[in-house]
Motif scaffolding. Structure first.
Motif, PDB file in Angstrom:
ATOM      1  N   ALA A 156       0.832  -1.204   0.000  1.00 52.47           N
ATOM      2  CA  ALA A 156       0.000   0.000   0.000  1.00 52.47           C
ATOM      3  C   ALA A 156       0.868   1.257   0.000  1.00 52.47           C
ATOM      4  O   ALA A 156       0.589   2.228  -0.721  1.00 52.47           O
ATOM      5  CB  ALA A 156      -0.924  -0.007   1.215  1.00 52.47           C
ATOM      6  N   VAL A 175      -5.912   1.024   6.022  1.00 59.49           N
ATOM      7  CA  VAL A 175      -5.902   1.948   4.888  1.00 59.49           C
ATOM      8  C   VAL A 175      -4.982   3.121   5.213  1.00 59.49           C
ATOM      9  O   VAL A 175      -5.044   3.705   6.291  1.00 59.49           O
ATOM     10  CB  VAL A 175      -7.320   2.451   4.546  1.00 59.49           C
ATOM     11  N   TYR A 226      -5.936   7.523  -0.874  1.00 59.98           N
ATOM     12  CA  TYR A 226      -6.038   6.439   0.108  1.00 59.98           C
ATOM     13  C   TYR A 226      -5.642   5.137  -0.559  1.00 59.98           C
ATOM     14  O   TYR A 226      -5.950   4.897  -1.731  1.00 59.98           O
ATOM     15  CB  TYR A 226      -7.422   6.351   0.749  1.00 59.98           C
ATOM     16  N   GLN A 252      -5.440   0.971   0.197  1.00 60.69           N
ATOM     17  CA  GLN A 252      -5.846  -0.098   1.101  1.00 60.69           C
ATOM     18  C   GLN A 252      -4.726  -1.105   1.301  1.00 60.69           C
ATOM     19  O   GLN A 252      -4.033  -1.484   0.354  1.00 60.69           O
ATOM     20  CB  GLN A 252      -7.122  -0.765   0.562  1.00 60.69           C
ATOM     21  N   ASP A 253      -4.559  -1.533   2.551  1.00 58.99           N
ATOM     22  CA  ASP A 253      -3.405  -2.339   2.962  1.00 58.99           C
ATOM     23  C   ASP A 253      -3.835  -3.777   3.222  1.00 58.99           C
ATOM     24  O   ASP A 253      -4.436  -4.081   4.255  1.00 58.99           O
ATOM     25  CB  ASP A 253      -2.808  -1.725   4.234  1.00 58.99           C
ATOM     26  N   GLY A 274      -7.086  -5.442   4.269  1.00 53.10           N
ATOM     27  CA  GLY A 274      -7.588  -4.140   3.849  1.00 53.10           C
ATOM     28  C   GLY A 274      -9.088  -3.999   3.987  1.00 53.10           C
ATOM     29  O   GLY A 274      -9.691  -3.082   3.398  1.00 53.10           O
ATOM     30  N   ILE A 281     -12.873  -3.220   5.090  1.00 54.77           N
ATOM     31  CA  ILE A 281     -13.448  -1.941   5.511  1.00 54.77           C
ATOM     32  C   ILE A 281     -14.258  -2.134   6.782  1.00 54.77           C
ATOM     33  O   ILE A 281     -15.262  -2.853   6.806  1.00 54.77           O
ATOM     34  CB  ILE A 281     -14.317  -1.337   4.399  1.00 54.77           C
ATOM     35  N   ASN A 339     -11.732   2.473   9.462  1.00 52.76           N
ATOM     36  CA  ASN A 339     -11.210   2.488   8.096  1.00 52.76           C
ATOM     37  C   ASN A 339     -12.085   3.395   7.221  1.00 52.76           C
ATOM     38  O   ASN A 339     -11.598   4.266   6.505  1.00 52.76           O
ATOM     39  CB  ASN A 339     -11.218   1.045   7.570  1.00 52.76           C
ATOM     40  N   ILE A 375      -7.249   0.615  -4.724  1.00 53.47           N
ATOM     41  CA  ILE A 375      -8.143  -0.371  -4.119  1.00 53.47           C
ATOM     42  C   ILE A 375      -7.573  -1.776  -4.194  1.00 53.47           C
ATOM     43  O   ILE A 375      -7.212  -2.277  -5.264  1.00 53.47           O
ATOM     44  CB  ILE A 375      -9.523  -0.322  -4.806  1.00 53.47           C
ATOM     45  N   CYS A 410      -8.834  -4.834  -1.590  1.00 52.78           N
ATOM     46  CA  CYS A 410      -9.624  -4.933  -0.365  1.00 52.78           C
ATOM     47  C   CYS A 410     -10.471  -6.197  -0.352  1.00 52.78           C
ATOM     48  O   CYS A 410     -11.090  -6.550  -1.368  1.00 52.78           O
ATOM     49  CB  CYS A 410     -10.514  -3.687  -0.279  1.00 52.78           C
TER      50      CYS A 410
END
Length: 452
Positions: free
Chosen positions: A9, A48, A63, A65-66, A72, A74, A78, A100, A102
């Motif tokens: 990320a 994130v 942003y 996402q990790d 990642g 949500i 987050n 993205i 996720c």
């Protein structure tokens, strides 16, 4: 699905923004939920990374996402980080870029996570038409995250590692991923859900940087830059591109650089971004077939609204002579053409139309004609404008005549009612021009409307 190594990320952000320009926001934020032993799980930055940086000379909010932090997913915090980033971006008047990757909703946080999706949706809707929103699908983007991506203005996808779906391919009745990968870039691009497909993450990031250089920072800014191209450049042999929309737009654009959007969807229409004399403009053009289809009109309608929101002039290349036919088209094409007509007629930005080929009937009227509010209409010397082609018109008017009479009546009709000059004499075309002069005439028109 590709097994090629993906960037982290943070690496994605570093590749996107200028060196040492990223400032993280909310790096210490983490989950509040303790259900299902969540207090024992470490979720750095709550999955994130959010912040702002510089791309070229432009401020952007990002942003990323990790996937190393609960995939990642949500959750409550987050989502609050992403929604808060949007609020900052709107106040600053700068674009938001979402990288993205996720797993979707964080099930352990249940209703709090679901509420978070709503917060993101609301933030994106409020920002719509105010600041540009770009989503880059670099990994998994499923369920409610797919909805979020579609709320953006432009969506890019890594063909190797990206996966876009509402329901996974294996969850579709009678399907499995080996039979049809409905989450693939090919499938989603053909469906019109992806604007640009790229071969790698690096290509996606390069395209985003290019788009940031073309798009205004917000709905109040649309400044011109050094075009780096001769404003009076002649387009030798342009008539040969008259019905090849993509080739024609490349010839016209500064540096022959045209960025097409949704290339695999509604191929009867071509839309995209380019610069003319350093001014970013939206381009809409009929493809070779010269027909208006449901998908093509829907694509163009959405694009015209996008341009109108951000003050981008719209240039159209018109070669429209009929509607797509067939039982399925008959169910929807009238609605789609009506939507396109409404978009052109209601747009307040400068609207310039170049008739490149045949412009017949109500299909032509719907394509940004003078009759529905085009500010300036040009036509190539070889263009034809009218109710229908001369031969068809002659058959209607000369039912009992022989072949010679039909040919003579067609010739007469062409001279009186069908040529570009005939439309110009009636004020429906402002100027009839040679193909080689197209680029400079379009630039003159932009300058006439104060776009310089």
């Amino acid at each position: 699905m590709s097994n090629s190594a993906k960037m982290s990320a943070r690496q994605r952000i570093d590749a996107l923004v200028d060196a040492n320009s990223f400032v993280e926001i909310g790096g210490l934020v983490t989950k509040r939920n303790t259900d299902f032993n969540m207090q024992e799980k470490s979720v750095p930055a709550d999955g994130v990374i959010t912040g702002y940086g510089i791309v070229g000379s432009d401020l952007v909010y990002v942003y990323s996402q990790d996937v190393s932090a609960m995939n990642g997913s949500i959750g409550e915090m987050n989502a609050k980080k992403i929604a808060s980033l949007y609020e900052m971006a709107v106040k600053a008047g700068a674009p938001v870029i979402g990288l993205i990757d996720c797993a979707g909703i964080r099930v352990q946080e249940a209703m709090d996570a679901l509420a978070g999706f709503g917060e993101i949706y609301m933030a994106k809707v409020k920002a719509s038409g105010v600041i540009p929103q770009i989503s880059a699908i670099l990994g998994s983007c499923g369920g409610g995250v797919a909805i979020s991506a579609q709320l953006s203005d432009i969506t890019l996808m890594d063909a190797g590692n990206g996966s876009l779906f509402v329901n996974s391919p294996n969850a579709l009745d009678g399907n499995h991923i080996g039979k049809l990968d409905s989450s693939s870039s090919d499938f989603q691009a053909e469906a019109g859900n992806v604007d640009i497909v790229c071969g790698s993450e690096k290509e996606v990031i390069s395209q985003i940087r290019k788009l940031i250089g073309m798009l205004p920072a917000n709905s109040a800014i649309a400044a011109a830059e050094d075009p780096g191209d001769d404003l009076n450049r002649l387009l030798t042999g342009f008539e040969g591109y008259a019905t090849d929309a993509k080739a024609a737009l490349k010839q016209i654009a500064d540096g022959t650089d045209f960025v097409e959007l949704k290339a695999e969807y509604g191929k009867e229409m071509v839309v995209g971004l380019m610069k003319l004399a350093g001014v970013t403009v939206g381009a809409v053009a009929n493809s070779t077939e010269g027909v208006l289809s449901t998908a093509g009109c829907d694509k163009a309608e959405q694009f015209v609204y996008f341009c109108d929101s951000f003050g981008l002039p719209v240039i159209t290349l018109t070669n429209a002579k009929s509607y797509a036919s067939g039982v399925e088209e008959e169910k929807s094409v009238a609605r789609a053409v009506a939507g396109l007509t409404y978009a052109f007629a209601s747009a307040d930005v400068p609207k310039i139309n170049l008739i490149t080929g045949e412009a017949y009937g109500s299909a032509y009227v719907a394509m940004n004609s003078k009759h529905i509010g085009a500010d300036y209409v040009l036509a190539l010397e070889s263009a034809h404008v009218g109710v229908m082609d001369a031969t068809s018109a002659a058959r209607v008017m000369c039912e009992d005549g022989g072949a010679d009479a039909l040919k003579e009546r067609a010739k007469e009709y062409d001279a009186l009612q069908s040529g570009a000059d005939a439309a110009a004499r009636r004020g429906y075309v402002d100027n009839v021009i040679a193909g080689e002069t197209v680029r400079k005439h379009l630039i003159y028109a932009l300058q006439m409307f104060g776009m310089r």
